[in-house]
Design a protein around this motif. Structure first.
Motif, short mmCIF file in Angstrom:
data_model
loop_
_atom_site.label_atom_id
_atom_site.label_comp_id
_atom_site.label_asym_id
_atom_site.label_seq_id
_atom_site.Cartn_x
_atom_site.Cartn_y
_atom_site.Cartn_z
N PHE A 44 0.83 -1.20 0.00
CA PHE A 44 0.00 0.00 0.00
C PHE A 44 0.87 1.25 0.00
O PHE A 44 0.64 2.17 -0.79
CB PHE A 44 -0.95 0.03 1.21
CG PHE A 44 -1.77 1.29 1.25
CD1 PHE A 44 -2.92 1.40 0.49
CD2 PHE A 44 -1.36 2.38 2.01
CE1 PHE A 44 -3.66 2.57 0.50
CE2 PHE A 44 -2.10 3.56 2.02
CZ PHE A 44 -3.24 3.65 1.26
N LEU A 45 1.85 1.30 0.89
CA LEU A 45 2.70 2.49 0.97
C LEU A 45 3.43 2.73 -0.34
O LEU A 45 3.49 3.86 -0.84
CB LEU A 45 3.70 2.36 2.12
CG LEU A 45 3.12 2.56 3.51
CD1 LEU A 45 4.14 2.20 4.58
CD2 LEU A 45 2.64 3.99 3.70
N SER A 46 3.97 1.68 -0.92
CA SER A 46 4.69 1.81 -2.19
C SER A 46 3.77 2.32 -3.29
O SER A 46 4.09 3.27 -4.01
CB SER A 46 5.30 0.46 -2.57
OG SER A 46 5.89 0.54 -3.85
N SER A 47 2.61 1.69 -3.43
CA SER A 47 1.67 2.06 -4.48
C SER A 47 1.13 3.48 -4.27
O SER A 47 1.05 4.27 -5.20
CB SER A 47 0.51 1.07 -4.50
OG SER A 47 -0.46 1.47 -5.44
N CYS A 48 0.79 3.79 -3.03
CA CYS A 48 0.24 5.10 -2.71
C CYS A 48 1.25 6.21 -3.01
O CYS A 48 0.93 7.21 -3.66
CB CYS A 48 -0.17 5.13 -1.24
SG CYS A 48 -0.86 6.70 -0.67
N LYS A 49 2.48 6.04 -2.55
CA LYS A 49 3.51 7.06 -2.76
C LYS A 49 3.81 7.23 -4.25
O LYS A 49 3.90 8.35 -4.75
CB LYS A 49 4.78 6.70 -1.99
CG LYS A 49 4.63 6.83 -0.50
CD LYS A 49 5.89 6.36 0.21
CE LYS A 49 5.72 6.34 1.70
NZ LYS A 49 6.92 5.86 2.40
N THR A 50 3.97 6.12 -4.94
CA THR A 50 4.28 6.18 -6.38
C THR A 50 3.17 6.89 -7.14
O THR A 50 3.43 7.79 -7.94
CB THR A 50 4.50 4.76 -6.94
OG1 THR A 50 5.60 4.16 -6.27
CG2 THR A 50 4.77 4.80 -8.43
N THR A 51 1.94 6.49 -6.89
CA THR A 51 0.79 7.09 -7.59
C THR A 51 0.68 8.58 -7.26
O THR A 51 0.46 9.40 -8.14
CB THR A 51 -0.51 6.36 -7.21
OG1 THR A 51 -0.37 4.98 -7.54
CG2 THR A 51 -1.70 6.94 -7.94
N SER A 52 0.84 8.91 -5.98
CA SER A 52 0.73 10.32 -5.57
C SER A 52 1.80 11.18 -6.24
O SER A 52 1.51 12.25 -6.77
CB SER A 52 0.88 10.42 -4.04
OG SER A 52 -0.17 9.75 -3.40
N GLU A 53 3.03 10.69 -6.24
CA GLU A 53 4.13 11.45 -6.84
C GLU A 53 3.94 11.57 -8.36
O GLU A 53 4.24 12.61 -8.94
CB GLU A 53 5.46 10.81 -6.49
CG GLU A 53 5.81 10.99 -5.02
CD GLU A 53 7.06 10.24 -4.59
OE1 GLU A 53 7.92 9.95 -5.45
OE2 GLU A 53 7.17 9.93 -3.39
N GLN A 54 3.42 10.52 -9.00
CA GLN A 54 3.17 10.58 -10.44
C GLN A 54 2.11 11.62 -10.77
O GLN A 54 2.09 12.16 -11.86
CB GLN A 54 2.73 9.22 -10.97
CG GLN A 54 3.85 8.21 -11.04
CD GLN A 54 3.38 6.82 -11.42
OE1 GLN A 54 2.19 6.50 -11.36
NE2 GLN A 54 4.32 5.96 -11.78
N GLN A 55 1.25 11.90 -9.80
CA GLN A 55 0.20 12.90 -10.02
C GLN A 55 0.60 14.28 -9.52
O GLN A 55 -0.22 15.17 -9.42
CB GLN A 55 -1.10 12.44 -9.35
CG GLN A 55 -1.66 11.21 -10.01
CD GLN A 55 -3.01 10.79 -9.45
OE1 GLN A 55 -3.60 11.46 -8.63
NE2 GLN A 55 -3.49 9.66 -9.92
N GLY A 56 1.89 14.43 -9.19
CA GLY A 56 2.42 15.75 -8.86
C GLY A 56 2.46 16.11 -7.39
O GLY A 56 2.78 17.24 -7.04
N VAL A 57 2.16 15.17 -6.52
CA VAL A 57 2.23 15.45 -5.08
C VAL A 57 3.71 15.38 -4.68
O VAL A 57 4.39 14.39 -4.99
CB VAL A 57 1.40 14.43 -4.27
CG1 VAL A 57 1.54 14.66 -2.78
CG2 VAL A 57 -0.05 14.46 -4.70
N PRO A 58 4.22 16.40 -3.98
CA PRO A 58 5.61 16.35 -3.52
C PRO A 58 5.85 15.12 -2.64
O PRO A 58 4.98 14.71 -1.87
CB PRO A 58 5.77 17.65 -2.71
CG PRO A 58 4.71 18.55 -3.25
CD PRO A 58 3.56 17.66 -3.63
N ALA A 59 7.04 14.55 -2.74
CA ALA A 59 7.37 13.30 -2.05
C ALA A 59 7.12 13.37 -0.55
O ALA A 59 6.58 12.43 0.04
CB ALA A 59 8.81 12.90 -2.33
N ALA A 60 7.48 14.46 0.09
CA ALA A 60 7.32 14.58 1.55
C ALA A 60 5.83 14.56 1.93
O ALA A 60 5.45 13.94 2.93
CB ALA A 60 7.98 15.85 2.06
N ILE A 61 5.01 15.22 1.14
CA ILE A 61 3.57 15.24 1.42
C ILE A 61 2.96 13.88 1.12
O ILE A 61 2.13 13.38 1.88
CB ILE A 61 2.87 16.38 0.66
CG1 ILE A 61 3.36 17.72 1.20
CG2 ILE A 61 1.35 16.27 0.79
CD1 ILE A 61 2.85 18.93 0.45
#
Length: 104
Positions: A44-61
């Protein structure tokens, strides 16, 4: 923009199969739940972070949001219950965690 977690559904099916395989081997339910918990959290963490970052969410957020959602899921569901989660179960948590992450 809220990340989609559709890929998690397929991974959850794998986790459920892993749990069934472990219980078929005679492993106690608590070991099965722990294995399912660990597998879910990692995926979940891997998928969530990857998807979020691909959609422009900064990595820290993305890290704050995804960790928050993972923690909330862990508070409400056991390892094997996580295998039955739907997007509808996760989206309210995601929304709350996004609001918290942006307000910090």
């Amino acid at each position: 923009m809220m990340p989609s977690h559709r890929p998690v559904t397929w991974r959850l099916a794998t986790i459920a199969a892993l749990g069934l395989a472990l219980s078929a081997c005679g492993g106690p339910a608590s070991e099965t739940d722990r294995a399912a918990d660990d597998a879910f959290d990692t995926e979940f963490l891997s998928s969530c972070k990857t998807t979020s970052e691909q959609q422009g969410v900064p990595a820290a957020i993305a890290d704050r949001i995804c960790t928050c959602v993972s923690d909330r899921i862990g508070e409400e569901y056991s390892g094997m219950e996580k295998a039955n989660l739907s997007e509808e179960d996760v989206l309210p948590m995601m929304s709350e965690c996004m609001n918290e992450a942006v307000s910090k």
